[in-house]
Design an enzyme around this catalytic site. Structure first.
Site: not given
Length: 415
Positions: A88, A298
């Site tokens: 992303n 993450d």
């Protein structure tokens, strides 16, 4: 290089004990009693270099937050020698040109930096990328992480293609239609803040869909950053049915609850959000019985200016590479939920095997990727190799001080 008197813990082979390691040409040449001068680590733990299959190095497009070089420095400081970046970025990593540009930069990194490809073109959720082409060009998997995939027909087609290619798919599980303010759990805390937030059902419905599609197709499916206790139960059910479903959890989701938002504000805001104590306890049960077999950070860097705004307007996510091992030792090992061997399995060989990486183990002839640390020695979280500092754990004392990270036979971090 010779490492002397290391307490080797290798989850793949089960090897555990005091040994020397001789390294030559980036590989482990010998394990045993080795004569000659070396680095005497005095019984500290020598483990496989940690593997994180879910990080954001923000390149291309957002390098004010992080880049491949600073992200790699942060990873090395946390004991990681192999990481997988998400797609992303800006532009998205959804075509061979962008992918090759990323991989060319990653070749110069001090650690092993891989990336997934986007699953759909520009994350549009409708048109699959040429998965075979991207795999041949060097992607290790596929994910639209950051944007949940809503189109079940497209997901079914992607899973069928993933079976043919024998590659994992990773899914960010949140139904946007059920969320008003993302990053904060819908519950007592959000009501106190007069914010609706993100209810756990938003995660549960997509997890239910994808574990059933995985069961139907036989695809290898990774449920990313699981946060809901109900979702843990859904993964457990799917595994019992024979689905090739895997789940990853972040250290912040097994450490904190949504009450942290009251104390830390936007530094405790992430997608999916921190949830209740019951959810946290169910996550720990999932770690104990191996329903959740992977710990992934993450790692999501943001600038101080971006985080230092009104809670509902701040971006979600925190950095995690430099605190992951310490939190795992403090919250899971020292509290008796996992042994150190079991923790390291979830941070080394399990994630490596899901993505078919030659990493996460210690063996003669294998890669000389190692982390050397003292699980009993505490250190204070105060400075970071990352460009960003968006973490609620700054100022805390954590166990597991890292002394050396070695990648491809070279010392890439000294603590």
């Amino acid at each position: 290089m010779i490492i002397k008197n290391g307490y080797i813990i290798d989850p793949k082979s089960g090897l555990e004990g005091i040994y020397d390691i001789k390294i030559k040409d980036g590989k482990i040449e010998k394990i045993g009693k080795i004569s000659g001068e070396g680095i005497d680590v005095g019984g500290m733990v020598v483990a496989p270099g940690l593997v994180d299959i879910h990080v954001h190095f923000r390149e291309p497009g957002f390098t004010h937050k992080e880049d491949i070089e600073t992200g790699s420095n942060s990873a090395a400081a946390g004991g990681f020698t192999s990481v997988i970046c998400m797609a992303n970025t800006s532009p998205k990593i959804d075509n061979v040109n962008v992918l090759k540009e990323f991989l060319n930069k990653a070749e110069n990194s001090k650690i092993n930096v891989y990336t997934v490809s986007a699953l759909t073109e520009n994350f549009n959720g409708e048109t699959l990328v040429d998965m075979e082409e991207m795999l041949i060009a060097g992607a290790v998997g596929f994910s639209d992480d950051g944007i949940p995939d809503r189109n079940s027909k497209v997901i079914l087609k992607a899973m069928e293609e993933a079976v043919r290619l024998d590659v994992p798919l990773s899914f960010h599980e949140e139904d946007p239609n059920l969320i008003i303010n993302n990053g904060i759990n819908h519950g007592e805390v959000s009501e106190k803040l007069e914010i609706y937030g993100s209810p756990h059902i938003a995660e549960d419905v997509f997890v239910a869909r994808d574990v059933n599609l995985a069961l139907f197709t036989g695809a290898k499916v990774d449920i990313q950053h699981i946060s809901s206790g109900n979702s843990v139960e859904l993964v457990r059910w799917a595994k019992k049915k024979g689905a090739k479903v895997y789940a990853e959890v972040t250290p912040h989701h097994f450490t904190l609850t949504d009450t942290a938002v009251l104390k830390y504000g936007a530094l405790a805001k992430m997608n999916p959000p921190l949830r209740t104590e019951k959810d946290r306890e169910m996550i720990i049960e999932g770690l104990k019985d191996n329903t959740i077999e992977i710990i992934a950070t993450d790692h999501a860097p943001h600038s101080e200016e971006e985080k230092n705004v009104e809670l509902t307007k701040a971006p979600s996510g925190i950095i995690g590479l430099e605190t992951s091992l310490g939190l795992g030792i403090r919250e899971l090992v020292n509290k008796g939920y996992l042994t150190l061997m079991e923790l390291l399995r979830k941070m080394t060989i399990n994630p490596a095997e899901l993505y078919n990486l030659n990493a996460g183990y210690i063996s003669e002839g294998g890669p000389a990727d190692l982390v050397i640390f003292n699980p009993e020695e505490e250190y204070k979280v105060e400075s970071f190799e990352s460009k960003s500092k968006n973490t609620p754990f700054k100022g805390e004392n954590l166990p597991g001080k890292i002394y050396f990270t070695i990648c491809r036979g070279e010392i890439v971090y000294r603590g």
